[in-house]
Design an enzyme around this catalytic site. Structure first.
Site, PDB file in Angstrom:
ATOM      1  N   PRO A   1       0.838  -1.208   0.000  1.00 35.14           N
ATOM      2  CA  PRO A   1       0.000   0.000   0.000  1.00 35.14           C
ATOM      3  C   PRO A   1       0.867   1.251   0.000  1.00 35.14           C
ATOM      4  CG  PRO A   1       0.021  -1.025   2.168  1.00 35.14           C
ATOM      5  CD  PRO A   1       0.746  -1.955   1.252  1.00 35.14           C
ATOM      6  N   MET A   2       0.585   2.157  -0.932  1.00 28.61           N
ATOM      7  CA  MET A   2       1.368   3.381  -1.055  1.00 28.61           C
ATOM      8  C   MET A   2       0.440   4.551  -1.346  1.00 28.61           C
ATOM      9  SD  MET A   2       4.591   1.992  -3.301  1.00 28.61           S
ATOM     10  CE  MET A   2       3.562   0.914  -4.308  1.00 28.61           C
ATOM     11  N   THR A   3       0.431   5.539  -0.466  1.00 29.85           N
ATOM     12  CA  THR A   3      -0.405   6.717  -0.660  1.00 29.85           C
ATOM     13  C   THR A   3      -0.028   7.433  -1.950  1.00 29.85           C
ATOM     14  OG1 THR A   3      -0.754   7.007   1.703  1.00 29.85           O
ATOM     15  CG2 THR A   3      -1.055   8.946   0.315  1.00 29.85           C
TER      16      THR A   3
ATOM     17  N   GLN B   1      -6.808  -1.212   1.872  1.00 33.39           N
ATOM     18  CA  GLN B   1      -6.292  -0.928   3.203  1.00 33.39           C
ATOM     19  C   GLN B   1      -7.178   0.144   3.820  1.00 33.39           C
ATOM     20  OE1 GLN B   1      -2.825   1.648   4.243  1.00 33.39           O
ATOM     21  NE2 GLN B   1      -1.847  -0.282   4.814  1.00 33.39           N
TER      22      GLN B   1
ATOM     23  N   HIS C   1      -5.039  -0.985   8.682  1.00 36.37           N
ATOM     24  CA  HIS C   1      -3.753  -0.289   8.864  1.00 36.37           C
ATOM     25  C   HIS C   1      -3.544  -0.014  10.356  1.00 36.37           C
ATOM     26  CE1 HIS C   1      -0.270   2.012   8.196  1.00 36.37           C
ATOM     27  NE2 HIS C   1      -0.671   2.820   7.227  1.00 36.37           N
ATOM     28  N   GLY C   2      -2.613  -0.763  10.946  1.00 35.57           N
ATOM     29  CA  GLY C   2      -2.304  -0.574  12.361  1.00 35.57           C
ATOM     30  C   GLY C   2      -0.863  -0.181  12.593  1.00 35.57           C
ATOM     31  N   ALA C   3      -0.249   0.472  11.586  1.00 32.84           N
ATOM     32  CA  ALA C   3       1.191   0.745  11.625  1.00 32.84           C
ATOM     33  C   ALA C   3       1.497   2.235  11.556  1.00 32.84           C
ATOM     34  CB  ALA C   3       1.878   0.020  10.447  1.00 32.84           C
ATOM     35  N   HIS C   4       2.780   2.564  11.613  1.00 34.40           N
ATOM     36  CA  HIS C   4       3.364   3.840  11.192  1.00 34.40           C
ATOM     37  C   HIS C   4       2.843   5.078  11.927  1.00 34.40           C
ATOM     38  CE1 HIS C   4       3.887   1.620   7.082  1.00 34.40           C
ATOM     39  NE2 HIS C   4       4.651   1.120   8.052  1.00 34.40           N
TER      40      HIS C   4
ATOM     41  N   TYR D   1      -0.165   5.858  12.981  1.00 27.74           N
ATOM     42  CA  TYR D   1      -1.533   6.302  12.728  1.00 27.74           C
ATOM     43  C   TYR D   1      -2.441   5.834  13.862  1.00 27.74           C
ATOM     44  CZ  TYR D   1       0.359   7.665   8.224  1.00 27.74           C
ATOM     45  OH  TYR D   1       1.115   8.255   7.243  1.00 27.74           O
TER      46      TYR D   1
END
Length: 370
Positions: free
Chosen positions: A29-31, A106, A173-176, A178
């Protein structure tokens, strides 16, 4: 890029809980921010289709926003709610499936990472477990239990829509750094109720999101959960400082209903803990018994954060180490990010051995949906 090893292991099929993939490659996944007012258009569908046509086994979309006024950090990030946005995603699914691919959205809430100045038409405040920024500064009020329950319902609703539209799985998304990760991290979660406390206590919000998503999609729809140790404000951060702590952290998430863990690291080849060569995905697989996705500068000679800190691109790099690890079943799937931005045919070229044709990553690739 030269490889002395057979790529056969990377092109073996994968099947788990009804998710059948032709090979082990995943589009990370890439914004991209090419969805004006949150609506993904035909160009977004074509962008994903190109990767499916070129043999990417599973596409995980860019982060898509759950329905909450403070979910987003950019006006052009796609929504996963509302008739127009969902119609756009339905088109994406059709295009990918017609090309023979599989796809998962995601679903995402940025939490305290939201920057109000990027939303002049909205006055929604950033939200988080304790209202603290990633550096621990007070920005807003802590979330109330009622607000937490509403967020959990929004995640479940997005997952329900994903299944209804025809996606093949869903990633939470449970990372980075956020929203969900802000509950995990002791710097941003100072709560003293059931959503705070020790490492296990801080998993409660994620556990309830996962359970609500499971209830919404049923027992057979695959749930992927992405997590990371690092934060944008602290690349050396570790939620779990040892394998024992990682097991404590992962067990509630596994029991809540995660099928596949997506373990986000900056460099896939780096060991997660001293005394073992296993990376984060490897340890996660060992401790949970669940399939895992590895990620982190796959196929490039520089790790992804150098793009932002040093303005670098990335040249194609040898993948022998990756092949060895997947042959040894350290992890099950391999997520590729920047290499697939510059070169939609990256996976096909790897299979055919046409590595001399691989396109290097440059920052120009971020400016278009090529």
């Amino acid at each position: 890029m030269n490889s002395s090893k057979s790529v056969a292991a990377l092109f073996s099929p994968f099947e788990y809980k009804g998710l059948k993939l032709e090979n082990r490659f995943v589009m990370a996944p890439m914004t991209r921010s090419f969805s004006p007012k949150g609506i993904p258009g035909p160009n977004v569908a074509e962008y994903y289709r190109r990767r499916a046509e070129n043999e990417v086994g599973l596409i995980i979309t860019e982060g898509t926003l759950i329905e909450h006024p403070a979910a987003g950090a950019d006006q052009n990030i796609p929504h996963f709610y509302g008739e127009e946005a969902l119609d756009g995603w339905a088109r994406v699914v059709r295009e990918v499936h017609e090309a023979g691919g599989k796809i998962a959205p995601q679903i995402w809430h940025t939490g305290m990472a939201r920057q109000k100045e990027k939303f002049p038409e909205s006055d929604a405040e950033p939200i988080g477990p304790s209202g603290l920024s990633l550096t621990g500064e007070r920005v807003s009020e802590p979330l109330s239990i009622e607000e937490i329950n509403g967020l959990i319902r929004a995640y479940a609703q997005a997952a329900s829509q994903a299944k209804k539209i025809g996606f093949d799985a869903v990633e939470i998304h449970g990372a980075h750094g956020y929203l969900i990760d802000q509950f995990f991290w002791e710097v941003t979660n100072k709560r003293t109720d059931e959503y705070g406390g020790d490492l296990v206590g801080r998993t409660k919000f994620a556990v309830e999101v996962i359970k609500a998503v499971r209830d919404a999609v049923g027992p057979d729809f695959p749930i992927i959960f992405r997590f990371s140790q690092w934060k944008p404000s602290d690349y050396q951060s570790k939620l779990a400082k040892s394998p024992e702590e990682l097991k404590l952290f992962l067990t509630p998430l596994t029991e809540a209903g995660v099928d596949i863990f997506h373990a986000s690291t900056r460099r896939f080849w780096e060991p997660e803990f001293e005394g073992s060569d296993l990376n984060l995905a490897g340890w996660t697989r060992k401790l949970t018994g669940k399939p895992t996705i590895t990620v982190g500068s796959v196929g490039l000679d520089s790790e992804f954060l150098s793009l932002f800190t040093e303005g670098k691109g990335g040249q194609p790099a040898n993948i022998d180490n990756l092949i060895e690890r997947i042959e040894q079943e350290e992890f099950d799937l391999v997520a590729v990010g920047r290499a697939l931005l510059s070169d939609p045919a990256w996976v096909s070229k790897i299979r055919k051995g046409n590595t001399e044709e691989l396109q290097p990553f440059t920052r120009e690739a971020l400016k278009t949906l090529s």
